[in-house]
Design an enzyme around this catalytic site. Structure first.
Site, PDB file in Angstrom:
ATOM      1  N   LYS A  33     -22.751 -19.054  -7.342  1.00 50.23           N
ATOM      2  CA  LYS A  33     -22.741 -19.301  -8.798  1.00 50.23           C
ATOM      3  C   LYS A  33     -22.338 -20.742  -9.117  1.00 50.23           C
ATOM      4  CE  LYS A  33     -19.785 -16.060  -9.649  1.00 50.23           C
ATOM      5  NZ  LYS A  33     -19.735 -15.540  -8.278  1.00 50.23           N
ATOM      6  N   THR A  34     -21.223 -21.157  -8.542  1.00 49.95           N
ATOM      7  CA  THR A  34     -20.717 -22.496  -8.839  1.00 49.95           C
ATOM      8  C   THR A  34     -21.681 -23.546  -8.284  1.00 49.95           C
ATOM      9  OG1 THR A  34     -18.468 -21.637  -8.786  1.00 49.95           O
ATOM     10  CG2 THR A  34     -18.715 -24.012  -8.599  1.00 49.95           C
ATOM     11  N   ASP A 220     -18.207 -21.859 -16.237  1.00 52.87           N
ATOM     12  CA  ASP A 220     -17.999 -21.114 -14.989  1.00 52.87           C
ATOM     13  C   ASP A 220     -16.933 -20.047 -15.260  1.00 52.87           C
ATOM     14  OD1 ASP A 220     -18.149 -20.344 -12.347  1.00 52.87           O
ATOM     15  OD2 ASP A 220     -17.580 -22.286 -11.503  1.00 52.87           O
ATOM     16  N   GLU A 221     -16.973 -18.963 -14.507  1.00 50.15           N
ATOM     17  CA  GLU A 221     -15.951 -17.903 -14.610  1.00 50.15           C
ATOM     18  C   GLU A 221     -15.873 -17.299 -16.015  1.00 50.15           C
ATOM     19  OE1 GLU A 221     -14.228 -17.148 -11.807  1.00 50.15           O
ATOM     20  OE2 GLU A 221     -14.196 -18.971 -10.577  1.00 50.15           O
ATOM     21  N   GLN A 251     -14.757  -9.716 -10.635  1.00 47.89           N
ATOM     22  CA  GLN A 251     -13.637 -10.623 -10.354  1.00 47.89           C
ATOM     23  C   GLN A 251     -12.806 -10.917 -11.603  1.00 47.89           C
ATOM     24  OE1 GLN A 251     -14.385 -13.832  -7.320  1.00 47.89           O
ATOM     25  NE2 GLN A 251     -16.505 -13.412  -7.862  1.00 47.89           N
ATOM     26  N   ARG A 597     -12.161 -14.737  -0.472  1.00 47.41           N
ATOM     27  CA  ARG A 597     -11.904 -16.168  -0.282  1.00 47.41           C
ATOM     28  C   ARG A 597     -12.160 -16.574   1.169  1.00 47.41           C
ATOM     29  NH1 ARG A 597     -13.423 -17.322  -4.378  1.00 47.41           N
ATOM     30  NH2 ARG A 597     -13.804 -15.114  -4.593  1.00 47.41           N
TER      31      ARG A 597
HETATM   32  P1  ATP Z   1     -16.965 -17.255  -6.454  1.00 46.80           P
HETATM   33  O1  ATP Z   1     -17.410 -15.994  -7.143  1.00 46.80           O
HETATM   34  O2  ATP Z   1     -15.949 -16.977  -5.422  1.00 46.80           O
HETATM   35  O3  ATP Z   1     -16.616 -18.334  -7.408  1.00 46.80           O
HETATM   36  P2  ATP Z   1     -19.552 -18.473  -6.149  1.00 46.80           P
HETATM   37  O4  ATP Z   1     -20.556 -17.446  -6.487  1.00 46.80           O
HETATM   38  O5  ATP Z   1     -19.249 -19.483  -7.163  1.00 46.80           O
HETATM   39  O6  ATP Z   1     -18.243 -17.768  -5.606  1.00 46.80           O
HETATM   40  P3  ATP Z   1     -20.071 -20.714  -4.423  1.00 46.80           P
HETATM   41  O7  ATP Z   1     -18.676 -21.144  -4.264  1.00 46.80           O
HETATM   42  O8  ATP Z   1     -20.970 -21.460  -5.304  1.00 46.80           O
HETATM   43  O9  ATP Z   1     -20.076 -19.165  -4.822  1.00 46.80           O
HETATM   44  O10 ATP Z   1     -20.768 -20.604  -3.004  1.00 46.80           O
HETATM   45  C1  ATP Z   1     -20.132 -19.945  -1.924  1.00 46.80           C
HETATM   46  C2  ATP Z   1     -20.480 -20.631  -0.623  1.00 46.80           C
HETATM   47  O11 ATP Z   1     -21.839 -20.354  -0.277  1.00 46.80           O
HETATM   48  C3  ATP Z   1     -20.369 -22.126  -0.707  1.00 46.80           C
HETATM   49  O12 ATP Z   1     -19.874 -22.602   0.530  1.00 46.80           O
HETATM   50  C4  ATP Z   1     -21.791 -22.576  -0.916  1.00 46.80           C
HETATM   51  O13 ATP Z   1     -22.017 -23.886  -0.452  1.00 46.80           O
HETATM   52  C5  ATP Z   1     -22.564 -21.563  -0.106  1.00 46.80           C
HETATM   53  N1  ATP Z   1     -23.943 -21.338  -0.589  1.00 46.80           N
HETATM   54  C6  ATP Z   1     -24.307 -20.902  -1.798  1.00 46.80           C
HETATM   55  N2  ATP Z   1     -25.643 -20.796  -1.901  1.00 46.80           N
HETATM   56  C7  ATP Z   1     -26.163 -21.180  -0.708  1.00 46.80           C
HETATM   57  C8  ATP Z   1     -27.483 -21.301  -0.162  1.00 46.80           C
HETATM   58  N3  ATP Z   1     -28.561 -21.003  -0.872  1.00 46.80           N
HETATM   59  N4  ATP Z   1     -27.593 -21.747   1.100  1.00 46.80           N
HETATM   60  C9  ATP Z   1     -26.511 -22.059   1.824  1.00 46.80           C
HETATM   61  N5  ATP Z   1     -25.241 -21.963   1.387  1.00 46.80           N
HETATM   62  C10 ATP Z   1     -25.063 -21.535   0.130  1.00 46.80           C
HETATM   63 MG    MG Z   2     -17.478 -19.997  -8.172  1.00 49.06          MG
END
Ligand code: ATP
Ligand code: MG
Length: 665
Positions: A33-34, A220-221, A251, A597
């Protein structure tokens, strides 16, 4: 380097390529997402659709905002510096600093009072509101007013039941408190949201201005926004409707602080009717084993983002480790981290220890210190609470806002300069509060001795002439140095038994001003604003090392190695959060946040007995562990490990007077 959209999966890419109009990305942990949000902003900039000034990116912590700006910079270069990446409180401060004249404030120099300052002012308001001040409990009054603020009630709408004695009394205190804040040109933390929203609701020109300025908004969030924060987003984005929101209902962990999960579950799509919904379900962060465990924890919910899959390898089993005491637990974690760093040629910063209550962090800190394991304790405001830090900050605040009487009263006689409380009372001459004005025109008064007049004038000159001018002319770090000497503070502190420590702390504070060196005269205000709007997750102490952090503050972060300490009933889920199904649900979501995490290695540790205050408790293992299939875990007993029997001096227990539940993030 052009943006590589091929590194995204199909759904992520669809979200990134959605540049105009509202969009909701609703997805579980580690699904990108982020990352997607960052890429989409980079894409917007790269396509030349948006200028950096038109982008507002709201994150949950300052650290996350800095991280976002940093990642954008690596994707699109320097222009990333001109986007506004900030928290809700940071945004509120920015708008109020420019606009608070609408509410009678002076333009420019606005102070943000922290909880301690606000409490002092409230105490005075209580005395002056004619409500039998000694009969009311200050803490209760403070809570009542702050929750009224959260629900967007100003003093004028506070009383909902006329003739209700309680409401009328607290209403008077509330009204007086706001008057005092206004007199000092100050707001408290809750006002940063409440007044900002009031500004947008009541002033169409201001609303139109910011709507046109921030044409592209991302959040975000979203699951952890309060009703008021959500309204801020809705108002700001209403004209152009370019709002890109991401979040994860599974979450949601801040309802205890006023967050409303319905913002993401229902409200957003109702308000932004044609907003497409993107659901991401591939997790990239964790091993399959860790992700499986996380999925099991939230099986019973029916949120759309709860079940994730991954192409990642199964990886190592989750280690479930039983220790005899909380001390043994801390030793085990410290040693294990050392071992991991040696074996993998890794860094301590790859590891994190997550826990439910802040007191656990302090215990871990003490043991890590003894072991010589480098650590960073996050969420500990003790640095900002130190006397010398508060003193110098009070000087800076006063220079920024001459009406800030709370700051003035703190430093007027620090170092001692003949302006003790008896003298101040004489000068004050019945005025309700000691403000800088009390020092004006002293020479014309015949009720004061020449000595008092001279002392008062000298202080006034120091502030209004020497310091004020220097604050305008010098870059912030230089001004800081100047103020240390010109105020006599440095010489004074040199005589203190703890001189070295205090000086080192002041140098640390000075180091924090360096980032504001090239802000010109605005540097001081920007620096104070940043300090005033820090959240737990933004404050850290210690060297770069293994991160000690509450589960709440760890939201959004990731580490190769994660230890979840204190996996015991009573501690997690916390005894105070097991009364209702809602509370337990939130603890469960917190467990999900904590587990997710971890990227590669996850340790769950628990102690057979734990000292809490003066009691020793024998806690059962946390119910959350029973929800993880046993084939994903390997059980170990830390006591098999001879290094834990190492004799170290017994360390002090957490202060029993301190409430066990300290979870603000
Ligand atoms: P959270 O809910 O914990 O905030 P999130 O959904 O925001 O998580 P991110 O932090 O954006 O997730 O990504 C999680 C990890 O996965 C990061 O290390 C990111 O670089 C990696 N990632 C995300 N998408 C891809 C992709 N398409 N290919 C490779 N790595 C990815
Ligand atoms: Mg995130």
């Amino acid at each position: 380097m052009p943006l590589d959209l091929d590194s995204l999966n199909e759904k992520q890419r669809a979200a990134v390529e959605h540049l105009e109009g509202p969009l909701l990305v609703l997805a579980g942990a580690g699904t990108g997402k982020t990352r997607t949000l960052t890429y989409r902003l980079a894409h917007l900039l790269e396509q030349g659709l948006a200028s950096p000034h038109s982008i507002l990116a709201i994150t949950f912590t300052r650290k996350a905002a800095a991280e976002l700006a940093h990642r954008l910079e690596s994707l699109v270069g320097d222009q990333a510096q001109d986007i506004t990446a900030t928290t809700f409180h940071g945004l509120g401060y920015r708008l109020l600093r420019a606009e608070a004249h609408v509410f009678g404030y002076k333009v420019g120099a606005l102070s943000v009072f922290d909880a301690t300052d606000a409490r002092r002012l409230l105490q005075r308001a209580l005395k002056e509101a004619n409500v039998n001040s000694e009969r009311w409990d200050l803490e209760m009054v403070a809570q009542t007013i702050s929750s009224a603020k959260e629900q967007l009630h100003g003093p004028d709408t506070f009383v909902t039941t006329p003739n209700d004695f309680f409401q009328e009394s607290i209403g008077k205190v509330y009204a007086r408190y706001q008057q005092l804040l206004l007199e000092q040109n100050a707001v408290d933390y809750a006002d940063l949201i409440r007044l900002t929203l009031a500004l947008l609701q009541q002033k169409p020109e201001a609303l139109a201005f910011y709507q046109n300025l921030f044409r592209y908004i991302s959040v975000d969030e979203l699951q952890d926004t309060s009703a008021a924060q959500y309204e801020l987003v809705r108002y700001l984005s209403w004209a152009h409707r370019n709002v890109y929101a991401v979040g994860s209902p599974v979450q949601a962990i801040y309802s205890w602080r006023g967050s409303d999960i319905n913002n993401i579950l229902t409200r957003f799509q109702r308000d932004f009717e044609n907003a497409p919904l993107v659901i991401l379900d591939q997790n990239y962060r964790s091993t399959r084993t860790i992700l499986d465990a996380a999925n099991h924890l939230v099986r019973s919910f029916d949120y759309p983002d709860k079940a994730l899959w991954t192409e990642n390898e199964p990886g190592a089993a989750i280690q479930l480790v039983t220790l005899n005491s909380e001390r043994e637990e801390a030793l085990f974690i410290g040693r294990q981290a050392q071992q991991w760093v040696t074996d993998h040629n890794g860094a301590f910063t790859d590891c994190a220890v997550l826990f439910r209550t802040k007191a656990q962090g302090r215990l871990l800190e003490q043991v890590f210190m003894q072991l010589g394991v480098p650590y960073t304790l996050v969420g500990d405001f003790r640095f900002l609470e130190r006397r010398e830090i508060k003193d110098m900050l009070a000087y800076l605040r006063l220079l920024h806002n001459l009406d800030d009487a709370v700051a003035l009263q703190r430093i007027i006689n620090r170092p001692p300069r003949g302006l003790g409380s008896a003298t101040l009372q004489k000068i004050q001459d019945g005025a309700p509060d000691f403000a800088l004005e009390c020092l004006y025109g002293l020479e014309d008064r015949n009720d004061l001795s020449d000595k008092i007049k001279a002392t008062g004038k000298k202080f006034l000159d120091l502030v209004l002439d020497e310091l004020y001018r220097a604050a305008k002319e010098k870059p912030l770090p230089e001004f800081f140095e100047f103020a240390l000497t010109a105020t006599g503070y440095l010489d004074w502190i040199a005589q203190d038994p703890e001189a070295n420590q205090r000086l080192a702390n002041l140098r640390t504070l000075q180091g924090m001003t360096v980032r504001f060196a090239d802000h010109g005269a605005a540097g001081l205000g920007n620096f104070l604003a940043e300090l005033a709007t820090l959240s737990d997750a933004d404050v850290s102490e210690g060297e770069e090392g293994i991160m000690l952090i509450t589960m709440h503050a760890a939201k959004g972060l990731e580490f190769p190695v994660v230890f979840l300490a204190g996996m015991e009933e009573g501690l997690f889920p916390h005894v105070k959060s097991t009364r209702t199904a809602n509370q337990l649900g939130e603890e469960r979501r917190l467990a999900y946040v904590a587990v997710t995490r971890a990227r590669e290695h996850l340790y769950l540790t628990h102690a057979r007995s734990r000292q809490l205050g003066i009691d020793t408790r024998e806690n059962r293992i946390s119910r959350f562990i029973h929800d993880i299939p046993s084939e994903l875990m390997e059980r170990r007993s830390g006591a098999e490990n001879p290094s834990l029997r190492l004799s170290l001096p017994v360390i002090q227990q957490p202060d029993p007077a301190e409430p066990a539940l300290l979870v603000e993030a």
